[in-house]
Design an enzyme around this catalytic site. Structure first.
Site, mmCIF file in Angstrom:
data_model
loop_
_atom_site.group_PDB
_atom_site.id
_atom_site.type_symbol
_atom_site.label_atom_id
_atom_site.label_comp_id
_atom_site.label_asym_id
_atom_site.label_seq_id
_atom_site.Cartn_x
_atom_site.Cartn_y
_atom_site.Cartn_z
ATOM 1 N N ARG A 81 41.198 -8.765 17.417
ATOM 2 C CA ARG A 81 40.730 -7.389 17.544
ATOM 3 C C ARG A 81 41.762 -6.450 16.928
ATOM 4 O O ARG A 81 42.949 -6.737 16.893
ATOM 5 C CB ARG A 81 40.538 -7.008 19.022
ATOM 6 C CG ARG A 81 39.213 -7.476 19.593
ATOM 7 C CD ARG A 81 39.021 -6.985 21.009
ATOM 8 N NE ARG A 81 39.966 -7.585 21.915
ATOM 9 C CZ ARG A 81 41.071 -6.998 22.387
ATOM 10 N NH1 ARG A 81 41.359 -5.745 22.051
ATOM 11 N NH2 ARG A 81 41.881 -7.633 23.197
ATOM 12 N N TYR A 213 35.314 -10.787 12.838
ATOM 13 C CA TYR A 213 35.945 -11.517 13.933
ATOM 14 C C TYR A 213 35.540 -11.017 15.317
ATOM 15 O O TYR A 213 35.612 -9.821 15.600
ATOM 16 C CB TYR A 213 37.474 -11.437 13.821
ATOM 17 C CG TYR A 213 38.105 -12.375 14.812
ATOM 18 C CD1 TYR A 213 38.267 -13.716 14.483
ATOM 19 C CD2 TYR A 213 38.430 -11.965 16.087
ATOM 20 C CE1 TYR A 213 38.771 -14.608 15.404
ATOM 21 C CE2 TYR A 213 38.934 -12.857 17.015
ATOM 22 C CZ TYR A 213 39.096 -14.172 16.661
ATOM 23 O OH TYR A 213 39.580 -15.058 17.576
ATOM 24 N N GLY A 215 35.406 -9.739 18.923
ATOM 25 C CA GLY A 215 35.052 -8.454 19.517
ATOM 26 C C GLY A 215 34.870 -7.337 18.490
ATOM 27 O O GLY A 215 34.256 -6.314 18.784
ATOM 28 N N LYS A 222 32.644 -6.510 23.485
ATOM 29 C CA LYS A 222 33.526 -5.417 23.903
ATOM 30 C C LYS A 222 32.924 -4.051 23.581
ATOM 31 O O LYS A 222 33.082 -3.102 24.336
ATOM 32 C CB LYS A 222 34.886 -5.548 23.236
ATOM 33 C CG LYS A 222 35.523 -6.912 23.371
ATOM 34 C CD LYS A 222 35.800 -7.291 24.798
ATOM 35 C CE LYS A 222 36.560 -8.616 24.831
ATOM 36 N NZ LYS A 222 36.953 -8.992 26.189
ATOM 37 N N HIS A 242 36.307 -5.516 32.657
ATOM 38 C CA HIS A 242 36.801 -6.676 31.904
ATOM 39 C C HIS A 242 37.203 -7.759 32.909
ATOM 40 O O HIS A 242 38.383 -8.039 33.100
ATOM 41 C CB HIS A 242 38.003 -6.209 31.070
ATOM 42 C CG HIS A 242 38.469 -7.189 30.051
ATOM 43 N ND1 HIS A 242 39.758 -7.215 29.568
ATOM 44 C CD2 HIS A 242 37.823 -8.179 29.400
ATOM 45 C CE1 HIS A 242 39.874 -8.177 28.671
ATOM 46 N NE2 HIS A 242 38.726 -8.785 28.556
ATOM 47 N N SER A 264 43.125 -9.836 27.788
ATOM 48 C CA SER A 264 42.667 -10.923 26.920
ATOM 49 C C SER A 264 43.737 -12.008 26.834
ATOM 50 O O SER A 264 44.929 -11.714 26.742
ATOM 51 C CB SER A 264 42.404 -10.393 25.506
ATOM 52 O OG SER A 264 41.483 -9.334 25.556
ATOM 53 N N CYS A 266 44.815 -14.205 28.996
ATOM 54 C CA CYS A 266 45.701 -14.388 30.163
ATOM 55 C C CYS A 266 45.082 -15.362 31.162
ATOM 56 O O CYS A 266 45.500 -15.392 32.322
ATOM 57 C CB CYS A 266 45.976 -13.066 30.849
ATOM 58 S SG CYS A 266 47.079 -11.991 29.914
ATOM 59 N N GLY A 267 44.078 -16.128 30.757
ATOM 60 C CA GLY A 267 43.592 -17.194 31.628
ATOM 61 C C GLY A 267 42.318 -16.874 32.411
ATOM 62 O O GLY A 267 42.030 -17.566 33.386
ATOM 63 N N ASN A 270 40.083 -19.952 32.227
ATOM 64 C CA ASN A 270 40.597 -21.048 33.060
ATOM 65 C C ASN A 270 40.331 -20.794 34.546
ATOM 66 O O ASN A 270 39.923 -21.698 35.276
ATOM 67 C CB ASN A 270 42.103 -21.237 32.842
ATOM 68 C CG ASN A 270 42.425 -21.704 31.438
ATOM 69 O OD1 ASN A 270 41.562 -22.234 30.736
ATOM 70 N ND2 ASN A 270 43.654 -21.500 31.011
ATOM 71 N N ASP A 293 34.439 -13.098 31.342
ATOM 72 C CA ASP A 293 35.052 -12.001 30.593
ATOM 73 C C ASP A 293 34.583 -10.609 31.019
ATOM 74 O O ASP A 293 35.370 -9.684 31.006
ATOM 75 C CB ASP A 293 34.786 -12.187 29.092
ATOM 76 C CG ASP A 293 35.677 -11.336 28.205
ATOM 77 O OD1 ASP A 293 36.865 -11.171 28.527
ATOM 78 O OD2 ASP A 293 35.176 -10.815 27.184
ATOM 79 N N ASN A 380 45.057 -17.285 18.389
ATOM 80 C CA ASN A 380 43.840 -16.646 18.915
ATOM 81 C C ASN A 380 42.585 -17.406 18.467
ATOM 82 O O ASN A 380 41.503 -16.835 18.403
ATOM 83 C CB ASN A 380 43.780 -15.178 18.455
ATOM 84 C CG ASN A 380 42.742 -14.372 19.230
ATOM 85 O OD1 ASN A 380 42.516 -14.598 20.419
ATOM 86 N ND2 ASN A 380 42.095 -13.434 18.539
ATOM 87 N N ARG A 382 39.307 -19.643 18.670
ATOM 88 C CA ARG A 382 38.297 -19.498 19.721
ATOM 89 C C ARG A 382 37.230 -20.577 19.649
ATOM 90 O O ARG A 382 37.012 -21.197 18.606
ATOM 91 C CB ARG A 382 37.607 -18.136 19.569
ATOM 92 C CG ARG A 382 38.549 -16.936 19.702
ATOM 93 C CD ARG A 382 38.711 -16.533 21.126
ATOM 94 N NE ARG A 382 39.722 -15.498 21.318
ATOM 95 C CZ ARG A 382 39.783 -14.730 22.401
ATOM 96 N NH1 ARG A 382 38.895 -14.844 23.364
ATOM 97 N NH2 ARG A 382 40.753 -13.851 22.537
ATOM 98 N N ARG A 413 50.247 -10.922 32.816
ATOM 99 C CA ARG A 413 51.398 -11.797 32.543
ATOM 100 C C ARG A 413 52.655 -11.019 32.828
ATOM 101 O O ARG A 413 53.011 -10.116 32.071
ATOM 102 C CB ARG A 413 51.440 -12.143 31.054
ATOM 103 C CG ARG A 413 50.598 -13.256 30.622
ATOM 104 C CD ARG A 413 50.693 -13.431 29.115
ATOM 105 N NE ARG A 413 49.583 -14.280 28.723
ATOM 106 C CZ ARG A 413 49.635 -15.591 28.661
ATOM 107 N NH1 ARG A 413 50.769 -16.227 28.872
ATOM 108 N NH2 ARG A 413 48.578 -16.293 28.346
ATOM 109 N N GLY A 507 44.526 -25.293 38.257
ATOM 110 C CA GLY A 507 43.795 -25.693 39.467
ATOM 111 C C GLY A 507 44.511 -25.303 40.754
ATOM 112 O O GLY A 507 43.881 -25.006 41.779
ATOM 113 N N ASN A 509 45.870 -22.643 41.428
ATOM 114 C CA ASN A 509 45.578 -21.260 41.808
ATOM 115 C C ASN A 509 44.560 -21.200 42.948
ATOM 116 O O ASN A 509 44.405 -20.169 43.602
ATOM 117 C CB ASN A 509 45.082 -20.460 40.597
ATOM 118 C CG ASN A 509 46.180 -20.288 39.558
ATOM 119 O OD1 ASN A 509 47.370 -20.358 39.886
ATOM 120 N ND2 ASN A 509 45.797 -20.088 38.304
HETATM 121 O O1 SAT Z 1 37.790 -10.743 20.315
HETATM 122 S S1 SAT Z 1 37.381 -10.449 21.700
HETATM 123 O O2 SAT Z 1 37.562 -9.045 21.984
HETATM 124 O O3 SAT Z 1 35.994 -10.778 21.885
HETATM 125 C C1 SAT Z 1 38.291 -11.407 22.767
HETATM 126 C C2 SAT Z 1 39.201 -10.646 23.630
HETATM 127 O O4 SAT Z 1 40.134 -10.018 23.136
HETATM 128 O O5 SAT Z 1 39.028 -10.663 24.868
HETATM 129 MN MN MN Z 2 38.173 -10.332 27.077
#
Ligand code: SAT
Ligand code: MN
Length: 579
Positions: A81, A213, A215, A222, A242, A264, A266-267, A270, A293, A380, A382, A413, A507, A509
């Site tokens: 982004r 790309y 977002g 977004k 978000h 974005s 940061c898990g 997960n 997300d 980054n 994806r 983080r 896990g 967490n």
């Molecule tokens: O590229 S995106 O905005 O979709 C992914 C993100 O930054 O959360």
């Molecule tokens: Mn996001």
């Protein structure tokens, strides 16, 4: 008039005059060779993929190990982004706030239309009707993206409810005076100097040029579901956030839904797909994934907040995803997945740092892998995949009324200062905690990685209006009759003096989530601290976990002076004299 059968290809054009007129107007400006109205069918997807394989936009991965999986390599200057090129173009500058770049709408339209002029010559203009949220949900909202990128169309089909059903809803909504969001996108020349992502919240419009790309280009995500939707949500009394949404099922079979905001990369993916440690699984704990997300939350008749995930797929960070960190994600991306900017092995399987010990053959740019060039997969990189492929996918993700939220979790983080978990004292304090969030930057946006920046509610890049109004909007939910979720803050990323993570994360967490749900139910104890309520001693179940008492002490350590200092809450607040 009879409804168009769902299996039948969508007609070229719509029953909604306003939509036809807009498509004509855009075609007159951009001059495409062809116009294609997307119906979202399997046949359409297959033919888009075939076209992209033929022209090199996609590369086929090993179809024996990864059926239906393809790789897209972005332009090397188009891998994240671009916050510095993203604008909110409200009529009043002050409505965009200090958190957004602003341009006057007339100036922005002029700038964008000059870029769009004739840009689709030789290309196909795709009309992509989509619905954010379950197609029959009163909480869902629709949009139409016009794009000249078949890669974007294919991603939109995985990420949203896209095609004939969405078009039918847009027509129904239109007949009742409910507008759709108009998103105009062109990859242009993929030139970073001719790239802008512009939002016109008062017109429910988006114009994006020069990037293919994530977002920047998948406008449902977004641009619509956060920047435009947050603006609408403020006007209409709801929240577009978000946040991931997960359901935590306890051994008695009761499920609490938790919404959690992290910046974005940061898990969030997960956490949304967490598999509890064995001792928890044996007792019957289970995590269900509603979203990873974005979360739209509406106050319900009962005073609770009810949430939907507006998306239908995941656009997740590949590096770091493994059988250890996120087995559910790894399982779901073995088939029917579009990979972007990952590396490949010699036998043509997708690969990224952290996956396993194999050595990649080609890096994300398609060059023979050479460690001197940096990581094999772009940090980054994806995967795009339908949400239903996740083994922990919650059928409640399709519930038109959404799910009731019991707890909201904020986190970032933070290698220092912030404890593993704490609870806010009340809603207003929780809003304060979210507003003061900070996180070390990641590769999800262009710019330096690893520097602490303030990212209130993980919405710094995504709130479509003035942050002051946003915090006031959050505070306004605390009113008579409201049964609001409890608010928490977590930090999985605290480090020791040698730079090692103190908490194992992933896990494990689950242990923190259990305390959070215990607090919601009134069954778990807390102790007061300068920052909020911490787990009382022995309230975190550490059974089977190799974390020493001293490490736990460090993880839950709160230093009032440190909090008030430059590295704590106050980090980039102006000195008091400027207030
Ligand atoms: O590229 S995106 O905005 O979709 C992914 C993100 O930054 O959360
Ligand atoms: Mn996001």
């Amino acid at each position: 008039m009879n409804a168009v059968p769902r299996a039948q290809a969508a007609p070229a054009g719509s029953r909604l005059a306003a939509l036809n007129a807009w498509v004509d107007e855009v075609a007159a400006l951009t001059r495409p060779d062809r116009v294609h109205w997307c119906d979202g069918s399997d046949e359409e997807y297959a033919s888009l993929v075939a076209g992209m394989l033929a022209d090199g936009t996609l590369v086929e991965l090993d179809q024996a190990t990864h059926p239906g999986c393809y790789l897209h390599r972005s332009d090397p200057d188009d891998v994240a982004r671009v916050e510095h090129l993203t604008f909110v173009c409200s009529r009043e500058r002050d409505d965009a706030g200090p958190n957004n770049h602003w341009m006057a709408p007339e100036q922005a339209h002029a700038r964008m239309d000059a870029l769009f002029e004739g840009c689709m010559r030789g290309r196909t203009l795709y009309v992509v009707p989509y619905c954010m949220g379950p197609i029959d949900s009163p909480l869902a909202r629709c949009g139409v993206e016009i794009t000249d990128s078949p890669y974007v169309v294919a991603n939109m089909r995985l990420m949203t409810r896209m095609g004939a059903d969405a078009l039918a809803r847009i027509e129904r909504d239109g007949a009742q005076g409910r507008p759709f969001v108009r998103g105009l996108h062109s990859i242009g020349e993929l030139d970073p100097d001719r790239r802008f992502i512009m939002h016109f919240p008062e017109e429910l419009a988006i114009k994006s040029y020069g990037s293919g790309y994530g977002g920047n280009a998948l406008l449902g995500k977004k641009c619509h579901a956060l920047r435009i939707a947050s603006w609408q949500a403020r006007q209409e009394g709801w929240l577009a956030e978000h946040m991931l949404i997960l359901g935590l099922e306890d051994p008695q079979g009761a499920t609490h839904y938790i919404a959690a905001a992290f910046p974005s990369a940061c898990g969030k993916t997960n956490l949304a797909m967490l598999i509890p440690p064995e001792s928890y699984r044996e007792r019957g704990w289970k995590v269900w994934t509603v979203g990873d997300d974005i979360c739209w939350m509406h106050p319900g008749q009962d005073g609770r907040l009810w949430a939907i995930n507006p998306e239908a797929g995941y656009f997740g960070v590949a590096p770091g995803t493994s059988a250890r960190t996120n087995p559910n994600a790894l399982a779901m991306i073995q088939r029917d997945t579009i990979y972007t900017n990952v590396a490949v092995t010699e036998d043509n399987q997708p690969w990224w740092e952290g996956l396993d010990k194999r050595v990649p053959a080609l890096d994300w740019r398609g060059r023979p892998f050479d460690p001197a060039n940096g990581p094999a997969a772009h940090p980054n990189a994806r995967f795009t995949v339908s949400a239903r492929q996740c083994p922990s996918w919650s059928p409640r993700a399709e519930d038109p009324n959404g799910v009731p939220i019991s707890a909201i979790v904020f986190g970032g983080r933070r290698s220092t200062v912030m404890p593993l978990v704490f609870e806010a004292r009340d809603w207003a304090h929780g809003v304060r905690v979210g507003a003061a969030m900070g996180s070390e930057t990641t590769a999800a946006a262009t710019g330096t990685v690893g520097v602490m920046r303030r990212d209130p509610m993980a919405m710094k890049p995504f709130c479509g209006y003035h942050f002051g109004d946003y915090f006031a909007h959050w505070l306004s939910f605390d009113r008579p009759g409201a049964k609001l979720p409890k608010i928490f803050h977590v930090n999985w990323f605290r480090k020791d003096e040698d730079g090692r993570f103190l908490w194992p994360g992933f896990g494990e967490n689950m242990r923190v989530l259990e305390w959070i749900v215990g607090r919601v139910e009134g069954a778990a104890d807390a102790v007061d601290s300068p920052i909020g309520l911490l787990p009382a001693p022995h309230m975190l179940d550490l059974d089977g976990l190799d974390v020493s008492a001293e490490t736990m002490r460090q993880l839950l350590y709160v230093d009032a002076e440190e909090l008030a200092s430059g590295s704590g809450w106050a980090a980039d607040l102006p000195p008091p004299s400027q207030h």
